[in-house]
Design a protein around this motif. Structure first.
Motif, PDB file in Angstrom:
ATOM      1  N   PHE A   1      37.426  46.342  36.941  1.00 51.98           N
ATOM      2  CA  PHE A   1      36.763  45.396  37.387  1.00 51.98           C
ATOM      3  C   PHE A   1      37.474  44.091  37.413  1.00 51.98           C
ATOM      4  O   PHE A   1      37.708  43.293  38.415  1.00 51.98           O
ATOM      5  CB  PHE A   1      35.631  45.207  36.325  1.00 51.98           C
ATOM      6  CG  PHE A   1      34.937  44.035  36.730  1.00 51.98           C
ATOM      7  CD1 PHE A   1      33.678  43.896  37.531  1.00 51.98           C
ATOM      8  CD2 PHE A   1      34.691  42.764  35.971  1.00 51.98           C
ATOM      9  CE1 PHE A   1      32.977  42.837  37.835  1.00 51.98           C
ATOM     10  CE2 PHE A   1      34.036  41.671  36.397  1.00 51.98           C
ATOM     11  CZ  PHE A   1      33.136  41.786  37.179  1.00 51.98           C
ATOM     12  N   ASP A   2      38.314  43.555  36.304  1.00 51.05           N
ATOM     13  CA  ASP A   2      39.096  42.574  36.111  1.00 51.05           C
ATOM     14  C   ASP A   2      40.238  42.588  37.195  1.00 51.05           C
ATOM     15  O   ASP A   2      40.527  41.669  37.779  1.00 51.05           O
ATOM     16  CB  ASP A   2      39.753  42.346  34.785  1.00 51.05           C
ATOM     17  CG  ASP A   2      38.569  42.188  33.563  1.00 51.05           C
ATOM     18  OD1 ASP A   2      37.681  41.901  33.854  1.00 51.05           O
ATOM     19  OD2 ASP A   2      39.120  42.087  32.363  1.00 51.05           O
ATOM     20  N   ALA A   3      40.757  43.744  37.344  1.00 50.25           N
ATOM     21  CA  ALA A   3      41.894  43.762  38.266  1.00 50.25           C
ATOM     22  C   ALA A   3      41.272  43.406  39.661  1.00 50.25           C
ATOM     23  O   ALA A   3      42.141  42.527  40.172  1.00 50.25           O
ATOM     24  CB  ALA A   3      42.692  44.919  38.001  1.00 50.25           C
ATOM     25  N   VAL A   4      40.486  44.026  39.953  1.00 52.39           N
ATOM     26  CA  VAL A   4      39.888  43.846  41.556  1.00 52.39           C
ATOM     27  C   VAL A   4      39.523  42.568  41.838  1.00 52.39           C
ATOM     28  O   VAL A   4      39.943  41.966  42.749  1.00 52.39           O
ATOM     29  CB  VAL A   4      38.978  45.069  41.645  1.00 52.39           C
ATOM     30  CG1 VAL A   4      38.213  44.641  43.008  1.00 52.39           C
ATOM     31  CG2 VAL A   4      39.311  46.401  41.774  1.00 52.39           C
ATOM     32  N   PHE A   5      38.561  42.143  40.954  1.00 50.25           N
ATOM     33  CA  PHE A   5      38.124  40.646  41.406  1.00 50.25           C
ATOM     34  C   PHE A   5      38.907  39.572  40.959  1.00 50.25           C
ATOM     35  O   PHE A   5      38.990  38.571  41.839  1.00 50.25           O
ATOM     36  CB  PHE A   5      36.672  40.413  40.266  1.00 50.25           C
ATOM     37  CG  PHE A   5      35.668  41.313  41.174  1.00 50.25           C
ATOM     38  CD1 PHE A   5      34.995  40.902  42.105  1.00 50.25           C
ATOM     39  CD2 PHE A   5      35.401  42.703  40.590  1.00 50.25           C
ATOM     40  CE1 PHE A   5      33.695  41.668  42.593  1.00 50.25           C
ATOM     41  CE2 PHE A   5      34.149  43.426  41.004  1.00 50.25           C
ATOM     42  CZ  PHE A   5      33.461  42.797  41.912  1.00 50.25           C
ATOM     43  N   ILE A   6      39.638  39.692  40.029  1.00 45.12           N
ATOM     44  CA  ILE A   6      40.864  38.678  39.989  1.00 45.12           C
ATOM     45  C   ILE A   6      41.897  38.685  41.033  1.00 45.12           C
ATOM     46  O   ILE A   6      42.582  37.709  41.667  1.00 45.12           O
ATOM     47  CB  ILE A   6      41.535  38.533  38.521  1.00 45.12           C
ATOM     48  CG1 ILE A   6      40.549  38.258  37.675  1.00 45.12           C
ATOM     49  CG2 ILE A   6      42.709  37.776  38.475  1.00 45.12           C
ATOM     50  CD1 ILE A   6      40.966  38.232  36.084  1.00 45.12           C
ATOM     51  N   GLY A   7      42.294  40.035  41.236  1.00 41.00           N
ATOM     52  CA  GLY A   7      43.297  40.011  42.493  1.00 41.00           C
ATOM     53  C   GLY A   7      42.467  39.607  43.793  1.00 41.00           C
ATOM     54  O   GLY A   7      43.208  39.116  44.652  1.00 41.00           O
ATOM     55  N   ALA A   8      41.462  39.971  44.084  1.00 41.63           N
ATOM     56  CA  ALA A   8      40.850  39.265  45.251  1.00 41.63           C
ATOM     57  C   ALA A   8      40.634  37.956  45.313  1.00 41.63           C
ATOM     58  O   ALA A   8      40.850  37.182  46.316  1.00 41.63           O
ATOM     59  CB  ALA A   8      39.358  40.140  45.303  1.00 41.63           C
ATOM     60  N   GLY A   9      40.462  37.291  44.204  1.00 36.52           N
ATOM     61  CA  GLY A   9      40.478  35.818  44.150  1.00 36.52           C
ATOM     62  C   GLY A   9      41.542  35.392  44.520  1.00 36.52           C
ATOM     63  O   GLY A   9      41.822  34.389  45.167  1.00 36.52           O
TER      64      GLY A   9
ATOM     65  N   LEU B   1      49.068  41.371  44.450  1.00 39.52           N
ATOM     66  CA  LEU B   1      49.196  42.816  43.867  1.00 39.52           C
ATOM     67  C   LEU B   1      49.502  42.937  42.542  1.00 39.52           C
ATOM     68  O   LEU B   1      48.886  43.489  41.710  1.00 39.52           O
ATOM     69  CB  LEU B   1      49.565  43.640  44.834  1.00 39.52           C
ATOM     70  CG  LEU B   1      49.603  44.930  44.728  1.00 39.52           C
ATOM     71  CD1 LEU B   1      48.285  45.663  44.292  1.00 39.52           C
ATOM     72  CD2 LEU B   1      50.418  45.991  45.577  1.00 39.52           C
ATOM     73  N   PRO B   2      51.152  42.652  42.523  1.00 42.93           N
ATOM     74  CA  PRO B   2      51.537  42.566  40.866  1.00 42.93           C
ATOM     75  C   PRO B   2      50.859  41.914  39.810  1.00 42.93           C
ATOM     76  O   PRO B   2      50.743  42.516  38.873  1.00 42.93           O
ATOM     77  CB  PRO B   2      52.933  42.316  41.259  1.00 42.93           C
ATOM     78  CG  PRO B   2      53.125  41.407  42.376  1.00 42.93           C
ATOM     79  CD  PRO B   2      51.904  41.859  43.291  1.00 42.93           C
ATOM     80  N   LEU B   3      50.205  40.486  40.181  1.00 43.58           N
ATOM     81  CA  LEU B   3      49.368  39.928  39.138  1.00 43.58           C
ATOM     82  C   LEU B   3      48.004  40.828  38.881  1.00 43.58           C
ATOM     83  O   LEU B   3      47.760  40.976  37.746  1.00 43.58           O
ATOM     84  CB  LEU B   3      49.190  38.542  39.898  1.00 43.58           C
ATOM     85  CG  LEU B   3      50.251  37.749  39.687  1.00 43.58           C
ATOM     86  CD1 LEU B   3      49.940  36.632  40.456  1.00 43.58           C
ATOM     87  CD2 LEU B   3      50.881  37.347  38.423  1.00 43.58           C
ATOM     88  N   ALA B   4      47.609  41.403  39.991  1.00 49.75           N
ATOM     89  CA  ALA B   4      46.479  42.273  39.521  1.00 49.75           C
ATOM     90  C   ALA B   4      46.775  43.493  38.766  1.00 49.75           C
ATOM     91  O   ALA B   4      46.039  43.865  37.798  1.00 49.75           O
ATOM     92  CB  ALA B   4      45.780  42.693  40.784  1.00 49.75           C
ATOM     93  N   VAL B   5      47.945  44.050  39.113  1.00 54.47           N
ATOM     94  CA  VAL B   5      48.274  45.178  38.228  1.00 54.47           C
ATOM     95  C   VAL B   5      48.457  44.787  36.791  1.00 54.47           C
ATOM     96  O   VAL B   5      48.211  45.555  35.736  1.00 54.47           O
ATOM     97  CB  VAL B   5      49.481  45.855  38.763  1.00 54.47           C
ATOM     98  CG1 VAL B   5      50.101  46.809  37.668  1.00 54.47           C
ATOM     99  CG2 VAL B   5      49.377  46.385  39.942  1.00 54.47           C
ATOM    100  N   LEU B   6      48.937  43.581  36.534  1.00 56.62           N
ATOM    101  CA  LEU B   6      49.291  43.153  35.329  1.00 56.62           C
ATOM    102  C   LEU B   6      47.740  42.692  34.607  1.00 56.62           C
ATOM    103  O   LEU B   6      47.910  42.965  33.215  1.00 56.62           O
ATOM    104  CB  LEU B   6      50.052  41.780  35.201  1.00 56.62           C
ATOM    105  CG  LEU B   6      51.542  41.687  35.441  1.00 56.62           C
ATOM    106  CD1 LEU B   6      52.155  40.656  35.748  1.00 56.62           C
ATOM    107  CD2 LEU B   6      52.513  42.876  34.740  1.00 56.62           C
ATOM    108  N   VAL B   7      47.049  42.194  35.154  1.00 49.57           N
ATOM    109  CA  VAL B   7      45.628  41.986  34.798  1.00 49.57           C
ATOM    110  C   VAL B   7      44.911  43.405  34.356  1.00 49.57           C
ATOM    111  O   VAL B   7      44.335  43.358  33.036  1.00 49.57           O
ATOM    112  CB  VAL B   7      44.846  41.247  35.819  1.00 49.57           C
ATOM    113  CG1 VAL B   7      43.294  41.398  35.414  1.00 49.57           C
ATOM    114  CG2 VAL B   7      45.188  40.127  35.950  1.00 49.57           C
ATOM    115  N   TYR B   8      45.153  44.301  35.179  1.00 56.80           N
ATOM    116  CA  TYR B   8      44.721  45.879  34.632  1.00 56.80           C
ATOM    117  C   TYR B   8      45.491  46.210  33.607  1.00 56.80           C
ATOM    118  O   TYR B   8      44.720  46.580  32.437  1.00 56.80           O
ATOM    119  CB  TYR B   8      45.022  46.774  35.895  1.00 56.80           C
ATOM    120  CG  TYR B   8      44.480  48.306  35.575  1.00 56.80           C
ATOM    121  CD1 TYR B   8      43.264  48.346  35.781  1.00 56.80           C
ATOM    122  CD2 TYR B   8      45.100  48.953  34.961  1.00 56.80           C
ATOM    123  CE1 TYR B   8      42.598  49.456  35.646  1.00 56.80           C
ATOM    124  CE2 TYR B   8      44.815  50.145  34.805  1.00 56.80           C
ATOM    125  CZ  TYR B   8      43.375  50.608  35.043  1.00 56.80           C
ATOM    126  OH  TYR B   8      43.132  51.810  34.743  1.00 56.80           O
TER     127      TYR B   8
END
Length: 348
Positions: A219-227, A237-244
């Motif tokens: 949830f965090d990775a998808v929505f923060i990455g989308a933002g 994308l790499p930032l969303a992976v780091l969030v995940y």
């Protein structure tokens, strides 16, 4: 009247004494477990991690069992499906993530230089502050200095650990009840039913925690990455992976991964975009903490934030990154054990 009060005081002292001995016993078990893990990390680490994977896959195995699939075959199907999901995620994400790593490193370098200049003007830090050096030191202290990361440092050791983990997961899923019955069988007959109930409860705690962690991280990775993508921040994308990945370390991981996203936004798109990214991160974290976590975790894993942070600090000090990962489920299990012992003491 005086005799009744003295009897009540003695009963209170006895109850407190029993709780103190129970707490000391739990602490003693944890200390012994830490010593064993430190000395036998190559074996113990996969065995511990396999427990989380097996607990997460157990509902699927139970579902297949209700469909009259033999349990060993159901365990194999669950593991194969889990590996297929992991392989699909790796195939979709990892190549793009690796391709953008150099650009991410450059952006973080620019961001830390800007942060150095800002912090050098503050009276608390003063001139000469070096954020990159501070972060590097903390990272080395967190991931290094322990036997576990060093033991898993070579490719051969990692591969053997993965193979061992898969074998242990299969065993847990196919024969876990037999193993638990063998261990409980050593206890006095009068206590076996009680221990069974406690073990079943702890198994639910571990399984629900790990499954919830996967959902929350996604949830965090998808929505923060989308933002990030909507705001035009590069390296979404790499930032969303780091969030995940950061979501697997409650509270601290979310803060660190969110800071990285804000820093990259500041370096690449300016202060206004960085503020908007911070708002996105905070909103997603609030929804996750107040809506998603209560729904997917329920009341079975409910540990106060202060206890979580203390547990992570203790776990990371003892076992590094593995201890930080295990801190929350261990704290939740200890809380359930203490609650059970407290209820049993009150009944007596």
């Amino acid at each position: 009247m005086g005799g009744g009060e003295q009897h009540e005081e003695r009963s209170t002292v006895v109850r407190l004494g029993r709780r103190a001995w129970a707490l000391l016993g739990i602490v003693g078990v944890l200390v012994i477990a830490w010593l064993v893990v430190s000395q036998l990390a190559v074996v113990v680490v996969p065995v511990l991690l396999a427990l989380f994977v097996a607990a997460a896959l157990a509902p699927l195995v139970n579902l297949l069992g209700r469909l009259h699939v033999p349990r060993p075959l159901a365990a194999l199907i669950a593991v194969v499906l889990g590996l297929a999901v992991i392989a699909a995620a790796v195939w979709l994400v990892v190549p793009a993530f690796v391709a953008q790593l150099p650009q991410l490193s450059s952006a973080l370098g620019q961001a830390t230089e800007q942060l150095d200049r800002v912090l050098s003007r503050t009276p608390f830090f003063g001139p000469g502050v070096n954020v990159r050096a501070i972060v590097g030191s903390l990272t080395t202290q967190f991931f290094g200095g322990g036997s576990i990361p060093a033991a898993l440092g070579t490719v051969a050791t990692v591969l053997s650990s993965v193979v061992l983990l898969l074998v242990v997961v299969l065993f847990y899923l196919a024969e876990g009840r037999w193993l638990a019955a063998a261990l409980v069988g050593w206890l006095p007959a009068a206590r076996q039913d009680e221990v069974w109930r406690v073990l079943a409860r702890l198994w639910q705690v571990v399984g629900r925690y790990f499954r919830a962690l996967l959902v929350v991280a996604l949830f965090d990775a998808v929505f923060i990455g989308a933002g990030l993508a909507l705001l035009g921040v590069p390296l979404a994308l790499p930032l969303a992976v780091l969030v995940y990945l950061g979501a697997f370390l409650p509270y601290l991981g979310a803060v660190l991964s969110g800071m990285l996203a804000v820093l990259v936004a500041a370096a690449e798109r300016g202060l206004l975009t960085a503020v908007l990214v911070l708002v996105v991160v905070l909103v997603v974290q609030q929804i996750e903490g107040n809506v998603i976590q209560p729904v997917v975790m329920g009341k079975i894993v409910r540990v106060p934030a202060f206890v979580v942070l203390v547990a992570i600090a203790i776990g990371s000090a003892l076992l590094g990154v593995l201890g930080a990962f295990l801190a929350v489920p261990v704290a939740a299990c200890v809380e359930h054990i203490m609650r059970h012992l407290s209820g049993r003491t009150a009944e007596n």
